[in-house]
Structures are given as C-alpha cells and as structure tokens.
Design a protein around this motif. Structure first.
Motif, PDB file in Angstrom:
ATOM      1  N   PRO A 186      46.238 -51.124 -40.359  1.00 10.76           N
ATOM      2  CA  PRO A 186      46.278 -49.675 -40.091  1.00 10.76           C
ATOM      3  C   PRO A 186      45.392 -48.905 -41.067  1.00 10.76           C
ATOM      4  O   PRO A 186      44.880 -49.475 -42.032  1.00 10.76           O
ATOM      5  N   THR A 237      39.971 -48.934 -33.049  1.00 11.99           N
ATOM      6  CA  THR A 237      39.884 -47.501 -32.728  1.00 11.99           C
ATOM      7  C   THR A 237      39.540 -46.766 -34.009  1.00 11.99           C
ATOM      8  O   THR A 237      40.197 -46.964 -35.043  1.00 11.99           O
ATOM      9  N   GLY A 238      38.509 -45.932 -33.964  1.00 14.90           N
ATOM     10  CA  GLY A 238      38.115 -45.182 -35.154  1.00 14.90           C
ATOM     11  C   GLY A 238      36.742 -44.569 -34.979  1.00 14.90           C
ATOM     12  O   GLY A 238      36.342 -44.239 -33.858  1.00 14.90           O
ATOM     13  N   SER A 239      36.020 -44.451 -36.079  1.00 13.15           N
ATOM     14  CA  SER A 239      34.748 -43.720 -36.043  1.00 13.15           C
ATOM     15  C   SER A 239      33.598 -44.595 -35.527  1.00 13.15           C
ATOM     16  O   SER A 239      33.676 -45.834 -35.582  1.00 13.15           O
ATOM     17  N   ILE A 246      31.823 -53.054 -37.445  1.00 18.25           N
ATOM     18  CA  ILE A 246      32.725 -54.088 -36.920  1.00 18.25           C
ATOM     19  C   ILE A 246      32.017 -54.930 -35.857  1.00 18.25           C
ATOM     20  O   ILE A 246      32.097 -56.150 -35.858  1.00 18.25           O
ATOM     21  N   CYS A 295      40.790 -38.342 -30.404  1.00 23.99           N
ATOM     22  CA  CYS A 295      39.449 -38.798 -30.012  1.00 23.99           C
ATOM     23  C   CYS A 295      39.014 -38.157 -28.706  1.00 23.99           C
ATOM     24  O   CYS A 295      37.834 -37.951 -28.480  1.00 23.99           O
TER      25      CYS A 295
HETATM   26  N1  LIG Z   1      38.382 -42.417 -32.228  1.00 23.56           N
HETATM   27  C1  LIG Z   1      39.391 -42.052 -32.972  1.00 23.56           C
HETATM   28  O1  LIG Z   1      40.524 -42.032 -32.516  1.00 23.56           O
HETATM   29  C2  LIG Z   1      39.173 -41.750 -34.405  1.00 23.56           C
HETATM   30  C3  LIG Z   1      37.997 -41.196 -34.861  1.00 23.56           C
HETATM   31  N2  LIG Z   1      37.866 -40.926 -36.175  1.00 23.56           N
HETATM   32  C4  LIG Z   1      36.626 -40.276 -36.623  1.00 23.56           C
HETATM   33  O2  LIG Z   1      36.201 -40.898 -37.797  1.00 23.56           O
HETATM   34  C5  LIG Z   1      36.060 -39.965 -38.849  1.00 23.56           C
HETATM   35  C6  LIG Z   1      36.331 -40.639 -40.170  1.00 23.56           C
HETATM   36  O3  LIG Z   1      37.665 -41.094 -40.257  1.00 23.56           O
HETATM   37  P1  LIG Z   1      37.959 -42.466 -41.003  1.00 23.56           P
HETATM   38  O4  LIG Z   1      39.385 -42.576 -41.359  1.00 23.56           O
HETATM   39  O5  LIG Z   1      36.974 -42.620 -42.127  1.00 23.56           O
HETATM   40  O6  LIG Z   1      37.653 -43.498 -39.821  1.00 23.56           O
HETATM   41  P2  LIG Z   1      37.272 -45.017 -39.895  1.00 23.56           P
HETATM   42  O7  LIG Z   1      36.610 -45.383 -38.628  1.00 23.56           O
HETATM   43  O8  LIG Z   1      36.542 -45.335 -41.142  1.00 23.56           O
HETATM   44  O9  LIG Z   1      38.711 -45.727 -39.983  1.00 23.56           O
HETATM   45  C7  LIG Z   1      39.381 -46.337 -38.911  1.00 23.56           C
HETATM   46  C8  LIG Z   1      39.914 -47.691 -39.364  1.00 23.56           C
HETATM   47  O10 LIG Z   1      38.830 -48.543 -39.706  1.00 23.56           O
HETATM   48  C9  LIG Z   1      39.030 -49.111 -41.000  1.00 23.56           C
HETATM   49  N3  LIG Z   1      37.728 -49.390 -41.599  1.00 23.56           N
HETATM   50  C10 LIG Z   1      36.935 -48.562 -42.323  1.00 23.56           C
HETATM   51  N4  LIG Z   1      35.808 -49.207 -42.710  1.00 23.56           N
HETATM   52  C11 LIG Z   1      35.890 -50.463 -42.202  1.00 23.56           C
HETATM   53  C12 LIG Z   1      35.021 -51.594 -42.232  1.00 23.56           C
HETATM   54  N5  LIG Z   1      33.846 -51.576 -42.869  1.00 23.56           N
HETATM   55  N6  LIG Z   1      35.398 -52.712 -41.569  1.00 23.56           N
HETATM   56  C13 LIG Z   1      36.586 -52.763 -40.906  1.00 23.56           C
HETATM   57  N7  LIG Z   1      37.444 -51.735 -40.869  1.00 23.56           N
HETATM   58  C14 LIG Z   1      37.107 -50.588 -41.491  1.00 23.56           C
HETATM   59  C15 LIG Z   1      39.843 -48.040 -41.701  1.00 23.56           C
HETATM   60  O11 LIG Z   1      40.469 -48.558 -42.842  1.00 23.56           O
HETATM   61  C16 LIG Z   1      40.801 -47.626 -40.607  1.00 23.56           C
HETATM   62  O12 LIG Z   1      41.846 -48.573 -40.491  1.00 23.56           O
HETATM   63  C17 LIG Z   1      36.997 -38.843 -38.471  1.00 23.56           C
HETATM   64  O13 LIG Z   1      36.607 -37.649 -39.053  1.00 23.56           O
HETATM   65  C18 LIG Z   1      36.840 -38.823 -36.988  1.00 23.56           C
HETATM   66  O14 LIG Z   1      35.713 -38.081 -36.619  1.00 23.56           O
HETATM   67  C19 LIG Z   1      38.845 -41.219 -37.074  1.00 23.56           C
HETATM   68  C20 LIG Z   1      40.028 -41.768 -36.678  1.00 23.56           C
HETATM   69  C21 LIG Z   1      40.297 -42.019 -35.290  1.00 23.56           C
END
Ligand SMILES: NC(=O)C1=CN([C@@H]2O[C@H](COP(=O)(O)OP(=O)(O)OC[C@H]3O[C@@H](n4cnc5c(N)ncnc54)[C@H](O)[C@@H]3O)[C@@H](O)[C@H]2O)C=CC1
Ligand SMILES: NCCCC(=O)O
Ligand code: NA
Length: 505
Positions: A186, A237-239, A246, A295
């Motif tokens: 998470p 799911t994330g940025s 990834i 998102c």
């Molecule tokens: N599509 C969506 O639902 C989401 C989009 N975002 C976007 O991302 C921006 C930044 O938020 P963050 O928390 O920094 O998102 P992030 O994409 O960095 O984090 C999401 C997940 O990825 C993991 N992660 C981070 N770097 C990684 C790597 N190199 N390898 C594998 N896993 C990794 C994090 O620990 C977290 O569990 C937000 O401002 C938003 O714009 C953020 C969260 C959810």
C-alpha cells in the motif's frame, strides 16, 4: 458513528500469516493530515522483506491448504473477510479518515464497498469452479481439447492512498478469488487499514502466505516487488511516472502488468438539461468528492455557453455550502488533502493557473477557519485555455477548471483534448446526443447524467496515458489467471507426417 479515540494499532509486516519486523527494522511516521500530527508509525519494508514475502507466497501456492483449493473453498475465506470488515466497520472507517483525511461519510461508504467487493469476488471464485476446465469442440475425431483456468502465480499489488483499503481490495479480492498468492504494497501515506486487513486475515485463518502485506516506501518496497523475478504479475494504481517505472521494471522479466494511472476527465453539460441544480450537484461531486483525490475526477467542466453564466452562479452557491472541516466532524463534505506534499502541489497548480492568466472564480486558498491541516478550499477556475497546465495536468485536489462551448463538435474536441483517457461524463436529456458522445469519448468509463458512481460489477480502467487493463467485474479477475490449453490426440492411427521406417531398419 465516529469513534474519535480509536487507538492506532502498532503493526509489523504481515508475512506468511504472522507479524514480522522488517529486516532493517525501519519505520515510517503516520501523519494525520487534519492536524499535521504524528499518530504512530508503520513498518518500512525493503528488498530483503520482499524476498521473504515472495518465498512465503510461493510456499502457499505449493501447499494444499491454498494451492489446491477450489473456488468454493476460497469463497469462504473471502466471505469471512467481508464479514469481519463489516464487524469492524466503524473502527476501520475512523482509522481511514485519521490516516488519509477522507470524510468519515466517505470512509464508511468505502468499508461497505470493501465488504461488497470481497463478497462479489467470492461469487466469482465459486463460478470459476465450473469454468476451471472448459472443453473446446474442434469437430475432429482425433483430438480432444480443453482449456484450464489456473491461478497465474504470485501477484504483486501496488496501491495508492486516495482509497487506501478500497483500492487494495479491488486487487486483493480477485487475486485471492483466482487462487493466486498476493503481496500487497500500500501507499506509505495511508497504510493503516491495509495492515488491519492483515489482522483480519489472521483472525479468519487465511492460509499463511496467501496474502502478505508489506508497507514501505515506493522505491524501497514497491520497486523490488515490481522487479522480482518470481512475482508473476503486477497490478498497479497510482501516478503515470511510477506506472512507467513499474512497466519498465516488469518488462525485464516480460511480466504482465496492469496500470490504472491518472486522469483529467471531462464533464460536458448541455443546455437541454431539465434541472440545473441536479447537474450542478453532479458537477461538484464529480470534482470535489474525496477532496478531488480521485483518478476519475471530472475536473474539466465543459459548459454550453448559453447556460454558462446561470450554471456558474448556481455552482458558486452550492460550493459555498460545502462543509469543510475535520473529516471526523458530522456532515463534513471536504477534508484535507492527504499530505503536505500534496497540499503544496495543489496550491502550486492554482498559482500557476493564475500566473498563466486564468481567473480563480472561487477558492484557491486555505479555508480561513482552519489554521492547521492540509486543507484547500474547493476551487473553480475560469478563463482557461487549452495550452494551460490546469487544463492538461492532473491536480488530484479540489480544483475544477471550466471552459465553454457552442457546438457538439467543439464539446467533443475539448473533451478528448487530453493525454489521459480514464473517464468522461455528459449531462443531456437528448438520447441520440448521449449515444454520439458515448461513441466519441476516448475513455474507458462513461457516465451519463452523473459522475463517479462506481460499481464492482463493471470494468474499471482507461486508455491512452491512463493505462491499460481493468480492475473490477469479471475482467478484474481474468488478469490473475493463466489460460492453459490442453490438446489430446485420441486416435489409434499414426500421425504419418514422417515416413515410417521399414520393419528391418
Ligand atoms: N490514479 C490514481 O488513483 C492515483 C494517482 N495519483 C497521482 O500521483 C500523484 C503522486 O502521488 P504519489 O503518492 O507520489 O503516487 P505514486 O504513484 O508514487 O504512488 C502509488 C504507489 O506506488 C508506490 N511507488 C512509488 N514509487 C514506486 C516505484 N519506483 N516502484 C514501485 N512502486 C512505487 C507508492 O509507494 C504507492 O504505493 C498524485 O498527486 C496524483 O496526481 C496518486 C495516487 C492515486
Ligand atoms: N470511485 C473510486 C475511484 C477509484 C480511483 O480513484 O482509482
Ligand atoms: Na497519513
């Protein structure tokens, strides 16, 4: 419903059915975004812990108590998890709000959705038993064939902070339903409820290693999971930048990934709507629910010029009525954003928009009555043009930008003017028009006369830079399956491709 003084449980990593201290013994503080106070800490996994968790997952797959289960047996575990989530709903919802800043109303709704999603995937697991072996009739006498659906193996699940337990559930429930062994990573910004899922799994007796939960930083815990040679698939799911990392890591092992990334989704409002207030409320909900940290937030309002002035006036009246407060307060409808980093990022987007010539019609600042916490007013930005950052980039905060249009052609061009392709919404009472837009939208999710309602029976995911693959529905389970074809030669006759040797050869 609010239990304000829920103690923050102090947990370790959940590996092989038990709590284990991370090899490097590091921990990360938990910050309450409403108060900026440290409330506790979570364990910080590193590559060493990932290795241990992967071995535990592999052992689970090799053991009969998980690896040889039927879908019906796994369904019992999923239903037991759902029941426990409901039993602990108020505690979990409060923890979720304390950790992420979500309003209690939304956290409680998330817990219902979490339980329902486990239940739904229990049904899918049961249904899998009858589909496990599917004969394929080739209409040939000499061959008998069938297709097996088997668990893919070890699934790495990397999830964000905006719906901490719900986004984890969207991946954990189908991975377990399929019979995979899973490792959940998470977000470090909101992990409490995901660790509590570990406690629930322990309490209901989920076989060890079937689900492992590693909290920790992205580069330290997520990256080694994505690049581990024995993790068979990654669902993320994330940025977008992290999604790219990834996918790059997974590509080294030709490992399948599904990516649910950002969005900058449009909501188009036509002047034929029957009720302005209904459209106004959906517009607000579409962008300000979960404090805009969604998102699929419809953060670009594309408004027919003929109703623009009246619509914006009503939008302002409704926006001013939104209660912004500590998320645990009754009737709170807008809490803080998740972290100081996100707070700075959102305010920077607003100041950049101003500097580029846009008008801040409403909001744009910290609410006057809240001196602490990462609060941002719901913000409406007009005088936007399509080259501005605020039109193009995902804010992930309560910020709506507005453009007007005259014709349908102009509206669809504006809607599709995005590198993202997650969701689109159209508000109109004209059925043919709605059908034209449904076809023309370049996104994976279409909302008609609403924005954001999400159902676990329907596929969730996007195209373009919003990623690929789907969570939820039967599509959300397929990615955790290996499809194996079995072809049996049933004839007594030789194949006769080569010339048979003579008897004395
Ligand atoms: N599509 C969506 O639902 C989401 C989009 N975002 C976007 O991302 C921006 C930044 O938020 P963050 O928390 O920094 O998102 P992030 O994409 O960095 O984090 C999401 C997940 O990825 C993991 N992660 C981070 N770097 C990684 C790597 N190199 N390898 C594998 N896993 C990794 C994090 O620990 C977290 O569990 C937000 O401002 C938003 O714009 C953020 C969260 C959810
Ligand atoms: N309504 C659920 C949204 C999920 C997401 O932001 O990914
Ligand atoms: Na937090």
């Amino acid at each position: 419903m609010a239990i304000r003084n829920v103690p923050i449980p102090s947990r370790q990593l959940y590996i092989d059915g038990e709590w284990r201290e991370p090899v490097k013994k590091k921990r990360i503080p938990i910050i309450n975004p409403a108060t900026e106070e440290i409330m506790g800490d979570i364990p910080a996994a590193t590559g060493e812990d990932v290795d241990i968790a992967v071995e535990a997952a592999q052992r689970a797959l090799a053991r009969g108590d998980w690896g040889s289960t039927t879908g019906a047996q796994r369904a019992k575990y999923l239903r037991a998890i759902a029941a426990k989530v409901l039993e602990k709903k108020s505690e979990l919802a409060t923890l979720e709000s304390l950790d992420s800043g979500k309003t209690l109303l939304e956290s409680a709704a998330d817990m219902d959705d979490v339980a329902a999603c486990f239940e739904y995937n229990a049904d899918l697991a049961e249904a899998l038993d009858s589909k496990r072996k599917t004969p394929v009739n080739l209409h040939l006498d000499s061959f008998k064939t069938y297709v097996l659906r088997e668990p893919l193996g070890v699934a790495g699940l990397i999830t964000p902070w905006n719906y901490p337990l719900l986004m984890a559930t969207w991946k954990v429930a189908p991975a377990l339903a399929a019979g995979c062994a899973a490792i959940l990573k998470p977000s470090e910004l909101a992990s409490i409820t995901c660790l509590e899922l570990g406690e629930i799994c322990r309490e209901i007796g989920l076989p060890p290693g079937a689900l492992n939960i590693l909290t920790g930083l992205g580069p330290e815990a997520g990256a080694p999971l994505a690049s581990h040679p024995h993790v068979d698939t990654i669902s993320f799911t994330g940025s977008v930048p992290t999604g790219i990392k990834i996918m790059t890591a997974a590509a080294q092992f030709v490992k399948p990934v599904t990516l649910e990334l950002g969005g900058k989704s449009p909501i188009i409002v036509f002047d034929d709507i029957d009720n302005l207030d209904i459209a106004v409320e959906w517009t607000l909900f579409g962008c300000f629910a979960n404090t805009g940290q969604v998102c699929s937030a419809t953060s670009r309002l594309i408004l027919q010029e003929s109703i623009a002035s009246e619509f914006l006036n009503r939008l302002l009246v409704w926006t001013k009525n939104i209660k912004i407060s500590d998320p645990l307060e009754e009737d709170c409808k807008l809490g803080p954003v998740v972290s100081s980093g996100q707070y700075e990022k959102v305010l920077k987007f607003i100041s950049n928009a101003k500097n580029e010539g846009a008008t801040i019609l409403y909001g744009g600042e910290r609410p006057q009555h809240l001196k602490k916490g990462y609060y941002v007013q719901p913000t409406i930005i007009t005088d936007v043009n399509t080259s501005m950052e605020i039109w193009k980039e995902e804010v992930f905060g309560p910020v709506l930008c507005v453009k007007t249009f005259k014709t349908e052609e102009e509206a669809i061009e504006l809607a599709n003017d995005s590198k993202y392709g997650l969701a689109s919404a159209v508000m109109s009472k004209n059925v043919e028009r709605r059908e034209r837009f449904t076809k023309a939208f370049q996104t994976g999710i279409i909302w008609i006369n609403c924005s954001q309602p999400t159902f676990h029976q329907l596929p969730w995911g996007g195209k373009k830079r919003s990623g690929f693959g789907r969570d939820l529905g039967e599509w959300g389970l397929e990615k955790y399956l290996n499809i194996k074809q079995v072809t049996e030669y049933t004839s007594d006759e030789p194949w006769a491709f080569y010339k048979a040797p003579s008897k004395n050869q």
